[in-house]
Scaffold this active site. Structure first.
Site, mmCIF file in Angstrom:
data_model
loop_
_atom_site.group_PDB
_atom_site.id
_atom_site.type_symbol
_atom_site.label_atom_id
_atom_site.label_comp_id
_atom_site.label_asym_id
_atom_site.label_seq_id
_atom_site.Cartn_x
_atom_site.Cartn_y
_atom_site.Cartn_z
ATOM 1 N N SER A 14 62.277 21.691 -15.734
ATOM 2 C CA SER A 14 62.176 20.525 -16.626
ATOM 3 C C SER A 14 61.042 20.687 -17.628
ATOM 4 O O SER A 14 61.220 20.449 -18.828
ATOM 5 C CB SER A 14 61.919 19.265 -15.797
ATOM 6 O OG SER A 14 62.881 19.136 -14.796
ATOM 7 N N GLU A 34 63.241 32.796 -16.781
ATOM 8 C CA GLU A 34 63.577 32.053 -15.560
ATOM 9 C C GLU A 34 64.227 33.045 -14.602
ATOM 10 O O GLU A 34 65.233 33.676 -14.958
ATOM 11 C CB GLU A 34 64.527 30.891 -15.896
ATOM 12 C CG GLU A 34 65.168 30.227 -14.697
ATOM 13 C CD GLU A 34 64.166 29.690 -13.680
ATOM 14 O OE1 GLU A 34 63.220 28.985 -14.065
ATOM 15 O OE2 GLU A 34 64.329 30.018 -12.475
ATOM 16 N N CYS A 42 64.648 20.280 -10.155
ATOM 17 C CA CYS A 42 65.301 18.986 -10.382
ATOM 18 C C CYS A 42 66.818 19.129 -10.449
ATOM 19 O O CYS A 42 67.552 18.445 -9.732
ATOM 20 C CB CYS A 42 64.769 18.362 -11.671
ATOM 21 S SG CYS A 42 65.699 16.923 -12.191
ATOM 22 N N CYS A 47 66.270 16.473 -7.626
ATOM 23 C CA CYS A 47 66.729 15.137 -8.031
ATOM 24 C C CYS A 47 68.251 15.019 -8.159
ATOM 25 O O CYS A 47 68.846 14.070 -7.639
ATOM 26 C CB CYS A 47 66.138 14.765 -9.383
ATOM 27 S SG CYS A 47 64.475 15.338 -9.682
ATOM 28 N N LYS A 50 70.421 15.798 -4.893
ATOM 29 C CA LYS A 50 69.988 14.783 -3.924
ATOM 30 C C LYS A 50 70.595 13.419 -4.255
ATOM 31 O O LYS A 50 71.157 12.742 -3.400
ATOM 32 C CB LYS A 50 68.452 14.729 -3.923
ATOM 33 C CG LYS A 50 67.776 13.720 -3.020
ATOM 34 C CD LYS A 50 67.625 12.327 -3.566
ATOM 35 C CE LYS A 50 67.007 12.177 -4.918
ATOM 36 N NZ LYS A 50 65.577 12.324 -4.998
ATOM 37 N N TYR A 176 58.208 11.419 -0.019
ATOM 38 C CA TYR A 176 59.433 11.160 -0.782
ATOM 39 C C TYR A 176 60.648 11.861 -0.169
ATOM 40 O O TYR A 176 61.692 11.256 0.078
ATOM 41 C CB TYR A 176 59.293 11.743 -2.192
ATOM 42 C CG TYR A 176 58.590 10.936 -3.230
ATOM 43 C CD1 TYR A 176 57.202 10.883 -3.284
ATOM 44 C CD2 TYR A 176 59.309 10.269 -4.208
ATOM 45 C CE1 TYR A 176 56.553 10.187 -4.293
ATOM 46 C CE2 TYR A 176 58.671 9.576 -5.222
ATOM 47 C CZ TYR A 176 57.295 9.537 -5.260
ATOM 48 O OH TYR A 176 56.664 8.850 -6.254
ATOM 49 N N GLU A 180 63.915 10.141 1.897
ATOM 50 C CA GLU A 180 65.209 10.209 1.202
ATOM 51 C C GLU A 180 66.219 10.999 2.034
ATOM 52 O O GLU A 180 67.378 10.588 2.192
ATOM 53 C CB GLU A 180 65.030 10.865 -0.174
ATOM 54 C CG GLU A 180 64.301 9.984 -1.177
ATOM 55 C CD GLU A 180 64.154 10.622 -2.548
ATOM 56 O OE1 GLU A 180 64.353 11.848 -2.676
ATOM 57 O OE2 GLU A 180 63.847 9.886 -3.506
ATOM 58 N N ASP A 301 55.011 20.893 -12.000
ATOM 59 C CA ASP A 301 54.559 20.903 -10.605
ATOM 60 C C ASP A 301 53.534 21.995 -10.308
ATOM 61 O O ASP A 301 52.818 21.904 -9.311
ATOM 62 C CB ASP A 301 55.755 21.085 -9.651
ATOM 63 C CG ASP A 301 56.628 19.842 -9.550
ATOM 64 O OD1 ASP A 301 56.346 18.864 -10.268
ATOM 65 O OD2 ASP A 301 57.589 19.857 -8.762
ATOM 66 N N HIS A 434 70.685 -14.436 -14.435
ATOM 67 C CA HIS A 434 71.144 -15.062 -13.200
ATOM 68 C C HIS A 434 72.629 -14.797 -12.957
ATOM 69 O O HIS A 434 73.399 -14.839 -13.906
ATOM 70 C CB HIS A 434 70.904 -16.575 -13.299
ATOM 71 C CG HIS A 434 71.194 -17.300 -12.032
ATOM 72 N ND1 HIS A 434 70.380 -17.196 -10.919
ATOM 73 C CD2 HIS A 434 72.208 -18.126 -11.702
ATOM 74 C CE1 HIS A 434 70.898 -17.933 -9.950
ATOM 75 N NE2 HIS A 434 72.007 -18.512 -10.401
ATOM 76 N N GLU A 439 65.740 -11.129 -11.461
ATOM 77 C CA GLU A 439 65.170 -12.362 -12.015
ATOM 78 C C GLU A 439 63.994 -12.861 -11.186
ATOM 79 O O GLU A 439 63.147 -13.611 -11.674
ATOM 80 C CB GLU A 439 66.232 -13.461 -12.152
ATOM 81 C CG GLU A 439 66.745 -14.004 -10.839
ATOM 82 C CD GLU A 439 67.807 -15.107 -11.021
ATOM 83 O OE1 GLU A 439 67.613 -15.980 -11.877
ATOM 84 O OE2 GLU A 439 68.830 -15.066 -10.304
#
Ligand code: NDP
Length: 452
Positions: A14, A34, A42, A47, A50, A176, A180, A301, A434, A439
């Site tokens: 990212s 890479e 991610c 992310c 997951k 986290y 999860e 990271d 509503h 709310e």
């Protein structure tokens, strides 16, 4: 000296892709390396896959609730292979988009590992390249604890290559990823033990949210093992035995180490470039993300600061604008909204009550209710908790926290208000939508307590 590139980015996740793409858009000659997969953690093992699995688990719960709304639905079980195929196709699509975006922006991508030869020279696969500036954006990797038999356990990446749902799972940790994973595996039908050394899960989150999560985890049948550490893993026939500090042993099919991640700096040969790291391997950076070498930067990271994708992309974008766009700016690490995709999810922005109380007097507004869907479904343990932490002197909202259906979606909007410096009176004069849970954030009239 003429360099091959104005900017070379190591890591196509990212942070790296955004930085490279924007820099190339500003006219810089950019290279990106890479070695594993475009889109990084991610997109490939974080992310995205997951969340797809979280969605899958939610459908199971909704199918169970549907009868209360008059539907006659027969749930004949979950097809793991079908989910895995759909998930993998989406991941492949997104990963391909990342690579295409880079090429479209004019950057040169290398499917290779990059290592430093000196402060301006990199070995990229079998090529040697030079760059005026270099960005390290190599991310992090999940770690196993150092206990006997650790190699028998999985890390989070492994969930996405499993061929079937493990029927009995021990999830180690309560950050986290741990909570999860515990929820999604339980939602898909596994028996789950959550084993953690703290008294409550999600250290660092607001205490009311931690309490509410503890109740929600228990209500969905996750067995909680607080104040417990794993001691060893052994294999016995076709199962694993997980030893615990309580002397109990859990018989399981899989153990997930969700016990933290470490920055990916090993093997970069950072010494050759004189780039300093912390004891955990994180690259040391200043407020401009410059390392100990002023022309080498580190983002995402790998600096182990706020390890969230949107933070990484924001920082990567700001760095590219600063270096090549003639628009020096920094992304703020303050008031970063975040979500934990538990069941139900958590959304949060700003300070916890405890953090805010250390800075001065605060007013606490708190509500806890059963959302309309579950007054009908009668499903247990689905209470929603919403909380505002208000600085007493300025009446600014300094923290907003929620556990409940749609918390992640709701918190994005609340995050804008908090970043803008909204006061409790601004919330009060906003008309609610509503009937929604959201709310409640604008109808919290009675102060629950004062703290600080
Ligand atoms: P976390 O740092 O959140 O959690 C690590 C867990 O491991 C904690 O429960 C910690 O316990 C435990 N732990 C660490 N060392 C030990 C030990 N020696 N013995 C026992 N337990 C130990 O890391 P994660 O890997 O879960 O996630 C990494 C980061 O990724 C997160 O901080 C977050 O920034 C990001 N992330 C974000 C997500 C999202 O936005 N929804 C989803 C997943 C990850 P203790 O608390 O007691 O220290």
């Amino acid at each position: 000296m003429a360099y091959d590139f104005d900017l070379f980015v190591i890591g196509g996740g990212s942070a790296g892709v955004r930085c490279a793409r924007i820099a190339a858009g500003h006219g810089a000659r950019v290279g990106v390396a890479e070695e594993r997969f475009w889109g990084g953690t991610c997109v490939n093992v974080g992310c995205v896959p997951k969340k797809i699995m979280v969605n899958a688990a939610e459908y199971g719960l909704w199918a169970g609730d549907a009868a209360a709304f008059g539907w006659d639905i027969e749930n004949r079980g979950h097809d793991w292979a079908k989910l895995a195929a759909a998930r993998d196709a989406e991941v492949a699509r997104l990963s391909g988009i990342y690579d295409k975006l880079l090429k479209g922006a004019g950057a040169t991508s290398f499917n290779a590992r990059a290592t430093f030869i000196d402060a301006h020279t990199l070995q990229v696969g079998d090529q040697r390249v030079t760059a005026e500036r270099i960005v390290i954006a190599t991310g992090g990797t999940a770690q196993r604890l150092d206990i006997p038999g650790a190699e028998l356990g999985c890390i989070s990446d492994d969930l996405f290559t499993m061929k079937a749902l493990p029927k009995r799972v021990a999830v180690l940790g309560s950050g986290y990823i741990a909570v999860e994973f515990a929820c999604l595996l339980r939602g898909l039908g596994a028996e789950v033990d959550l084993v953690y050394r703290a008294p409550m899960p999600l250290r660092g989150f607001d205490e009311d949210i931690r309490t509410a999560l503890t109740e929600a985890l228990t209500a969905q049948g996750i067995r909680l093992n607080p104040d417990v550490s794993p001691t060893r893993i052994t294999r016995a026939d076709d199962e694993l035995l997980l030893g615990l500090s309580t002397n109990f042993v859990r018989e399981v099919d899989a153990v997930f180490f969700c016990t933290g991640r470490l920055p990916n700096t090993q093997g970069l040969n950072l010494d050759a470039a004189d780039v300093a790291t912390k004891p955990n391997g994180a690259v040391v950076v200043d407020e401009h993300h410059a390392t100990s070498q002023p022309h080498i930067f580190a983002i995402g990271d790998v600096i182990d600061r706020v390890n969230l994708t949107p933070m990484a992309t924001a920082v990567g974008h700001a760095l590219a604008d600063t270096l090549f766009g003639g628009r020096p700016r920094q992304a703020s690490y303050e008031n970063v909204p975040t979500a934990v995709f538990t069941s139900p999810p958590i959304g949060t922005v700003g300070l916890t009550e405890a953090e805010a109380a250390k800075r001065g007097k605060v007013d606490i507004y708190l509500t806890r209710f059963t959302p309309m869907r579950h007054t009908i479904s009668k499903r247990e343990g689905r209470k929603t908790v919403m909380k505002l932490v208000v600085d007493q002197a300025s009446q600014k909202i300094v923290g907003a926290h929620m556990l409940g259906e749609d918390a992640a979606e709701i918190m994005q909007g609340i995050g804008i208000a908090v970043v803008m410096g909204a006061t409790k009176q601004d919330f009060d004069r906003t008309i609610g939508i509503h009937p929604t849970a959201a709310e409640e954030f604008v109808t919290l009239r009675t102060r629950a307590r004062e703290a600080g």
